[in-house]
Motif scaffolding. Structure first.
Motif, mmCIF file in Angstrom:
data_model
loop_
_atom_site.group_PDB
_atom_site.id
_atom_site.type_symbol
_atom_site.label_atom_id
_atom_site.label_comp_id
_atom_site.label_asym_id
_atom_site.label_seq_id
_atom_site.Cartn_x
_atom_site.Cartn_y
_atom_site.Cartn_z
ATOM 1 N N LEU A 28 -15.016 -22.316 -12.033
ATOM 2 C CA LEU A 28 -14.642 -23.721 -11.855
ATOM 3 C C LEU A 28 -15.843 -24.660 -12.021
ATOM 4 C CD1 LEU A 28 -12.302 -23.439 -8.716
ATOM 5 C CD2 LEU A 28 -11.632 -23.542 -11.126
ATOM 6 N N GLU A 29 -17.042 -24.077 -11.948
ATOM 7 C CA GLU A 29 -18.284 -24.850 -12.039
ATOM 8 C C GLU A 29 -18.390 -25.873 -10.912
ATOM 9 O OE1 GLU A 29 -18.424 -26.455 -15.963
ATOM 10 O OE2 GLU A 29 -18.922 -24.537 -16.891
ATOM 11 N N ASN A 30 -17.892 -25.498 -9.742
ATOM 12 C CA ASN A 30 -18.052 -26.335 -8.558
ATOM 13 C C ASN A 30 -17.834 -25.489 -7.310
ATOM 14 O OD1 ASN A 30 -15.229 -26.161 -7.951
ATOM 15 N ND2 ASN A 30 -14.841 -27.859 -9.376
ATOM 16 N N LYS A 31 -18.034 -26.091 -6.150
ATOM 17 C CA LYS A 31 -17.807 -25.387 -4.900
ATOM 18 C C LYS A 31 -16.419 -25.728 -4.370
ATOM 19 C CE LYS A 31 -22.662 -25.065 -3.520
ATOM 20 N NZ LYS A 31 -23.670 -25.378 -2.460
ATOM 21 N N ARG A 32 -15.764 -24.724 -3.832
ATOM 22 C CA ARG A 32 -14.423 -24.921 -3.303
ATOM 23 C C ARG A 32 -14.370 -24.420 -1.864
ATOM 24 N NH1 ARG A 32 -9.592 -25.933 -6.020
ATOM 25 N NH2 ARG A 32 -10.990 -26.811 -7.577
ATOM 26 N N GLU A 33 -13.799 -25.235 -0.999
ATOM 27 C CA GLU A 33 -13.676 -24.854 0.407
ATOM 28 C C GLU A 33 -12.580 -23.799 0.573
ATOM 29 O OE1 GLU A 33 -13.936 -27.906 3.675
ATOM 30 O OE2 GLU A 33 -11.848 -27.253 3.957
ATOM 31 N N ILE A 34 -12.942 -22.683 1.199
ATOM 32 C CA ILE A 34 -12.012 -21.583 1.420
ATOM 33 C C ILE A 34 -11.912 -21.322 2.921
ATOM 34 C CG2 ILE A 34 -11.490 -19.155 0.950
ATOM 35 C CD1 ILE A 34 -11.487 -20.858 -1.573
ATOM 36 N N THR A 35 -10.686 -21.295 3.438
ATOM 37 C CA THR A 35 -10.460 -20.974 4.849
ATOM 38 C C THR A 35 -10.011 -19.523 4.947
ATOM 39 O OG1 THR A 35 -9.774 -23.253 5.264
ATOM 40 C CG2 THR A 35 -9.246 -21.622 6.953
ATOM 41 N N ILE A 36 -10.663 -18.776 5.811
ATOM 42 C CA ILE A 36 -10.385 -17.350 5.950
ATOM 43 C C ILE A 36 -9.873 -17.075 7.362
ATOM 44 C CG2 ILE A 36 -11.380 -15.017 5.892
ATOM 45 C CD1 ILE A 36 -13.562 -16.212 4.017
ATOM 46 N N GLY A 37 -8.717 -16.458 7.445
ATOM 47 C CA GLY A 37 -8.146 -16.079 8.731
ATOM 48 C C GLY A 37 -8.059 -14.569 8.838
ATOM 49 N N LEU A 38 -8.756 -14.015 9.815
ATOM 50 C CA LEU A 38 -8.756 -12.571 10.029
ATOM 51 C C LEU A 38 -7.840 -12.227 11.207
ATOM 52 C CD1 LEU A 38 -12.567 -11.810 9.594
ATOM 53 C CD2 LEU A 38 -10.746 -11.674 7.890
ATOM 54 N N PRO A 39 -7.226 -11.058 11.176
ATOM 55 C CA PRO A 39 -6.307 -10.672 12.256
ATOM 56 C C PRO A 39 -7.016 -10.344 13.555
ATOM 57 C CG PRO A 39 -6.522 -8.910 10.656
ATOM 58 C CD PRO A 39 -7.255 -10.078 10.088
ATOM 59 N N ALA A 40 -6.245 -10.329 14.631
ATOM 60 C CA ALA A 40 -6.809 -10.122 15.968
ATOM 61 C C ALA A 40 -7.502 -8.775 16.109
ATOM 62 C CB ALA A 40 -5.702 -10.262 17.013
ATOM 63 N N SER A 41 -6.993 -7.751 15.416
ATOM 64 C CA SER A 41 -7.535 -6.393 15.583
ATOM 65 C C SER A 41 -8.667 -6.080 14.613
ATOM 66 C CB SER A 41 -6.410 -5.361 15.384
ATOM 67 O OG SER A 41 -6.023 -5.301 14.019
ATOM 68 N N PHE A 42 -9.128 -7.075 13.870
ATOM 69 C CA PHE A 42 -10.062 -6.836 12.774
ATOM 70 C C PHE A 42 -11.307 -6.070 13.211
ATOM 71 C CE2 PHE A 42 -13.613 -8.206 10.034
ATOM 72 C CZ PHE A 42 -13.127 -7.773 8.812
ATOM 73 N N GLU A 43 -11.959 -6.504 14.266
ATOM 74 C CA GLU A 43 -13.214 -5.867 14.687
ATOM 75 C C GLU A 43 -12.978 -4.537 15.401
ATOM 76 O OE1 GLU A 43 -15.422 -8.687 16.931
ATOM 77 O OE2 GLU A 43 -15.905 -9.946 15.200
ATOM 78 N N LYS A 44 -11.812 -4.375 16.005
ATOM 79 C CA LYS A 44 -11.524 -3.149 16.742
ATOM 80 C C LYS A 44 -11.066 -2.012 15.838
ATOM 81 C CE LYS A 44 -10.132 -5.627 20.946
ATOM 82 N NZ LYS A 44 -9.020 -5.882 21.892
ATOM 83 N N ASN A 45 -10.598 -2.346 14.654
ATOM 84 C CA ASN A 45 -10.068 -1.333 13.734
ATOM 85 C C ASN A 45 -10.765 -1.431 12.376
ATOM 86 O OD1 ASN A 45 -7.647 -0.149 15.295
ATOM 87 N ND2 ASN A 45 -7.295 -2.349 15.417
ATOM 88 N N PRO A 46 -12.009 -0.977 12.287
ATOM 89 C CA PRO A 46 -12.789 -1.140 11.046
ATOM 90 C C PRO A 46 -12.208 -0.399 9.847
ATOM 91 C CG PRO A 46 -13.903 0.350 12.564
ATOM 92 C CD PRO A 46 -12.779 -0.268 13.328
ATOM 93 N N ASN A 47 -11.377 0.617 10.078
ATOM 94 C CA ASN A 47 -10.810 1.389 8.967
ATOM 95 C C ASN A 47 -9.408 0.932 8.566
ATOM 96 O OD1 ASN A 47 -13.097 3.119 8.836
ATOM 97 N ND2 ASN A 47 -12.292 4.297 10.565
ATOM 98 N N LYS A 48 -8.875 -0.027 9.292
ATOM 99 C CA LYS A 48 -7.523 -0.501 9.001
ATOM 100 C C LYS A 48 -7.549 -1.462 7.820
ATOM 101 C CE LYS A 48 -3.543 -2.779 11.175
ATOM 102 N NZ LYS A 48 -2.990 -3.354 12.428
ATOM 103 N N LYS A 49 -6.528 -1.380 6.955
ATOM 104 C CA LYS A 49 -6.424 -2.302 5.827
ATOM 105 C C LYS A 49 -5.234 -3.234 6.034
ATOM 106 C CE LYS A 49 -8.769 0.518 2.386
ATOM 107 N NZ LYS A 49 -8.746 1.048 1.001
ATOM 108 N N TYR A 50 -5.395 -4.470 5.590
ATOM 109 C CA TYR A 50 -4.418 -5.509 5.878
ATOM 110 C C TYR A 50 -3.856 -6.123 4.592
ATOM 111 C CZ TYR A 50 -6.874 -5.292 10.365
ATOM 112 O OH TYR A 50 -7.458 -4.871 11.535
ATOM 113 N N PRO A 51 -2.566 -6.446 4.572
ATOM 114 C CA PRO A 51 -2.021 -7.217 3.446
ATOM 115 C C PRO A 51 -2.767 -8.535 3.312
ATOM 116 C CG PRO A 51 -0.246 -6.360 4.819
ATOM 117 C CD PRO A 51 -1.533 -6.110 5.564
ATOM 118 N N LEU A 52 -2.791 -9.069 2.100
ATOM 119 C CA LEU A 52 -3.538 -10.290 1.807
ATOM 120 C C LEU A 52 -2.575 -11.419 1.447
ATOM 121 C CD1 LEU A 52 -6.287 -11.700 1.245
ATOM 122 C CD2 LEU A 52 -6.096 -10.868 -1.116
#
Length: 382
Positions: A28-52
């Motif tokens: 895009l040749e510019n910067k774009r603001e991206i908001t990222i929301g991670l699930p509640a169990s993200f840090e507790k389940n390092p091997n779990k994969k999540y739909p996007l």
């Protein structure tokens, strides 16, 4: 009740993780603001994969999507997901991002770059940085809802589910989308909606598209149209979001009382097949692999007992031993089968065996021993 709900919502907001980054896009040749929301169990389940979930118009779609997904995950009605919102309204970017040739009806200029940015730049970045499952959803509203359909023009679409909210369709989309849906070789979820008081142009084009999609007989297509009563072009968004998510993840939620009454207990046979198929379809369509929930076991068991299809408890025991091999569940189902078939000797044998395995849910060792004594007392004396 109100206090309980407030506590739940507070709990969800505390343990979910939301952050905003500046993504420096070479495409895009510019910067774009991206908001990222991670699930509640993200840090507790390092091997779990999540739909996007990728949200166009992320400026205003992120919070309602993220809130609904977290709320549904709290009740185990929806899976936890990673949610990505793309800012397109800071400087009117959404118009350029969605640009297409009015004659050919395909992205060009800024629209073509934004199309490449999503597929060749943003997705690889997210999937390298976060544990993403092989199931991608894209959603948009108005012109961005129309734009997301361009990904269906590819022979092997990079998204698995499309949420098109009151879409402004590009040239000949009413014709091209159904033609592409006929060619699907893997499961695709397609949801679209509009408001009863929506723009007349949008209502007309979506109705034409809906009529054509309904003629598609491809079993790989999972399609739904919602007409939101009393809603405008903007107010239709909020009720559409949970409808879309529950359509896409229809096989994820536990068996409900409605499912039991309308789909399960009315079966003449195949109760266990229904249960196994529910989870198999979920895995096949979304890549989400779950152990069969205990409440779902109990629902199938109840339907079997109600319809006196006792022999199916044998098959239910096999499934129980597969998913909960150390528990007493499998032996309990066999014991229950023989009890209902009036064979107290075999029932006693399996109740005793169950008492020597691990307790599970409301099944206890004492319960198994009590049932063993009851069955033993019913064995005819020689």
């Amino acid at each position: 009740m109100k206090k309980t709900i407030l506590l739940i919502l507070f709990s969800v907001s505390v343990f979910s993780q939301k952050s905003i980054i500046e993504f420096d896009s070479k495409v895009l040749e510019n910067k774009r603001e991206i908001t990222i929301g991670l699930p509640a169990s993200f840090e507790k389940n390092p091997n779990k994969k999540y739909p996007l979930v990728i949200l166009l118009d992320g400026d205003y779609l992120f919070d309602p999507f993220y809130g609904d997904l977290n709320y549904g995950a709290y009740w185990d009605d929806l899976p936890e997901t990673i949610v990505i919102g793309i800012s397109q309204n800071k400087n009117g970017e959404r118009t350029n991002d969605s640009f297409y040739d009015p004659v050919d009806g395909v992205p060009t200029r800024e629209g073509a770059r934004f199309f490449e940015f999503l597929g060749a730049e943003l997705l690889p970045f997210i999937e390298k940085k976060y544990p993403v499952a092989p199931f991608r959803i894209i959603a948009g509203h108005d012109i961005t809802a129309g734009f997301l359909n361009f990904f269906l023009y590819k022979d092997n679409p990079i998204f698995d589910a499309y949420i098109s909210l009151s879409p402004e369709l590009a040239t000949e989309m009413e014709i091209r989308i159904p033609e592409q849906l006929k060619k699907l070789k893997r499961p695709i979820y397609y949801y679209q909606s509009y408001g009863e008081g929506d723009l007349k142009k949008i209502q007309k084009s979506v109705q034409e598209l809906d009529a054509s999609i309904k003629l598609v007989t491809n079993p790989q297509l999972n399609y739904k149209l919602d007409v939101i009563k009393g809603a405008s072009h903007y107010s239709m968004v909020l009720p559409s979001i949970p409808n879309a998510l529950y359509h896409i993840f229809q096989n994820y939620r536990p068996i409900t009382s409605t499912d039991y009454a309308e789909k399960i207990v009315v079966l003449e046979s195949g109760y266990v097949d229904y249960l196994v198929n529910k989870y198999d379809v979920l895995y096949k369509n979304t890549g989400i692999k779950l152990p069969i929930r205990l409440n779902d076991f109990k629902a199938i068991e109840a339907a079997i007992i109600k319809n006196k299809a006792y022999s199916e408890l044998d098959k239910l025991a096999e499934v129980a031993n597969k998913y909960y091999p150390k528990s007493m569940l499998g032996d309990y189902e066999l014991a229950l089968m023989f009890e209902k078939m009036e064979d107290p000797k075999k029932a006693a044998k399996y109740y005793l065996s169950a008492s020597q395995s691990e307790e599970i849910s409301d099944l206890t060792k004492q319960m198994m021993l009590d049932n063993y004594d009851l069955m033993k007392s019913q064995i005819p004396k020689k």
